[in-house]
Write a protein that holds these residues in place. Sequence first.
Motif, short mmCIF file in Angstrom:
data_model
loop_
_atom_site.label_atom_id
_atom_site.label_comp_id
_atom_site.label_asym_id
_atom_site.label_seq_id
_atom_site.Cartn_x
_atom_site.Cartn_y
_atom_site.Cartn_z
N TYR A 89 -26.84 4.26 3.29
CA TYR A 89 -27.21 2.94 2.63
C TYR A 89 -28.71 2.75 2.22
O TYR A 89 -29.15 2.06 1.39
CB TYR A 89 -27.15 1.99 4.14
N ARG A 90 -29.71 3.64 2.72
CA ARG A 90 -31.09 3.64 2.41
C ARG A 90 -31.13 4.30 0.67
O ARG A 90 -31.90 3.73 -0.07
CB ARG A 90 -31.81 4.38 3.11
N ALA A 91 -30.07 5.13 0.51
CA ALA A 91 -30.02 5.76 -0.74
C ALA A 91 -29.52 4.79 -1.82
O ALA A 91 -30.06 4.52 -2.87
CB ALA A 91 -29.05 6.82 -0.76
N LEU A 92 -28.47 3.84 -1.26
CA LEU A 92 -28.17 2.75 -2.10
C LEU A 92 -29.21 1.72 -2.60
O LEU A 92 -29.51 1.04 -3.38
CB LEU A 92 -26.95 2.04 -1.48
N ASP A 93 -30.23 1.45 -1.34
CA ASP A 93 -31.27 0.71 -1.75
C ASP A 93 -32.17 1.01 -2.67
O ASP A 93 -32.58 0.40 -3.59
CB ASP A 93 -32.19 0.21 -0.41
N LEU A 94 -32.35 2.16 -2.51
CA LEU A 94 -33.30 3.02 -3.91
C LEU A 94 -32.74 3.22 -5.15
O LEU A 94 -33.44 2.69 -6.19
CB LEU A 94 -33.70 4.31 -3.47
N MET A 95 -31.41 3.21 -5.09
CA MET A 95 -30.53 3.12 -6.47
C MET A 95 -30.67 1.64 -6.90
O MET A 95 -30.98 1.59 -8.23
CB MET A 95 -29.17 3.51 -6.17
N ASP A 96 -30.56 0.78 -6.08
CA ASP A 96 -30.74 -0.63 -6.53
C ASP A 96 -32.06 -0.89 -7.13
O ASP A 96 -32.23 -1.66 -8.46
CB ASP A 96 -30.37 -1.76 -5.33
N ALA A 97 -33.03 -0.49 -6.75
CA ALA A 97 -34.40 -0.69 -7.05
C ALA A 97 -34.83 0.00 -8.34
O ALA A 97 -35.71 -0.37 -9.16
CB ALA A 97 -35.34 -0.42 -5.88
N HIS A 98 -33.94 1.05 -8.61
CA HIS A 98 -34.45 1.87 -9.83
C HIS A 98 -33.13 1.85 -10.51
O HIS A 98 -33.17 2.89 -11.46
CB HIS A 98 -34.93 3.50 -9.44
N THR A 99 -32.33 0.98 -10.70
CA THR A 99 -31.32 0.86 -11.69
C THR A 99 -31.43 1.20 -13.23
O THR A 99 -30.95 1.88 -13.68
CB THR A 99 -30.42 -0.45 -11.45
N ASP A 100 -32.62 0.44 -13.58
CA ASP A 100 -33.03 0.48 -14.95
C ASP A 100 -33.40 2.10 -15.32
O ASP A 100 -33.20 2.50 -16.49
CB ASP A 100 -34.14 -0.51 -15.45
N ASP A 101 -34.28 2.57 -14.44
CA ASP A 101 -34.61 3.97 -14.59
C ASP A 101 -33.69 4.72 -14.74
O ASP A 101 -33.64 5.82 -15.59
CB ASP A 101 -35.62 4.17 -13.49
N ILE A 102 -32.58 4.76 -13.92
CA ILE A 102 -31.49 5.83 -13.79
C ILE A 102 -30.60 5.51 -15.07
O ILE A 102 -30.32 6.51 -15.83
CB ILE A 102 -30.59 5.49 -12.49
N LEU A 103 -30.50 4.43 -15.52
CA LEU A 103 -29.68 4.19 -16.82
C LEU A 103 -30.25 4.93 -18.08
O LEU A 103 -29.94 5.26 -18.95
CB LEU A 103 -29.23 2.75 -17.01
#
Length: 236
Positions: A89-103
Amino acid sequence: AKAPQLRVLTSRAYGMRVIVESVWNRLGLRRALRAIDKDHATRFDLERMVFAMVLNRIVDPVSKRACNTWVRDEAWLPELADVDVQHFYRALDLMDAHTDDILEAVGQAAREGVADDDLATLLLDTTSSYSESQFDDLERQQIQAEWDAFDTGEGDEPSAPRPQVINEPPLRMRGHSKDHRPREPQVKLGLLRTHDGRPVDLQVCAGHVHDQQLTLDLIRAARARMRNQRLIVVMD
């Protein structure tokens, strides 16, 4: 007869990990997530946690709690021997916060991996994905406002339960459903890729946004990233 018996103590699934991990690295996801991990003082490996969730989604989709058990007992992921369900769940929070960076990192990896001529022609498509939810995000905002009024003694107790998640701006909205679920809130997805399948850009928008608008947003984003290149976009 005197030879010791051969016993299988454990057997872990390995084959799909090899296949998925190869694509994972080519897409630039390992590099992107490890860069994000450096900016946060986490006590777990963000990149490996996200990889485990993606691998599980492909091989044997289950809930995050069950995914924790799957990683421990079924998949060959020895590097995650000490993880706990909270880490997913903590990993999902970090992904949500950095969605634009990942894309952006995925698109950059695609542009680095192909010649300019291959980037000249891009394939574009849009789709929708519905959520089995009684309320859309605007309705959730209204319900939350009613609960706020009740908590301060300014209104009656709402009949609908308190919303757990309210997206701002609204994301899960009703619109033209390609899944034939017109009453279910949904999101719209747009994908721009090279002819050999490398994703250049992915956008997620509210479910009531028209496909034409999402298409134009994707094309504008591609032009902004590849300013000096003439683009041909192919769509149905």
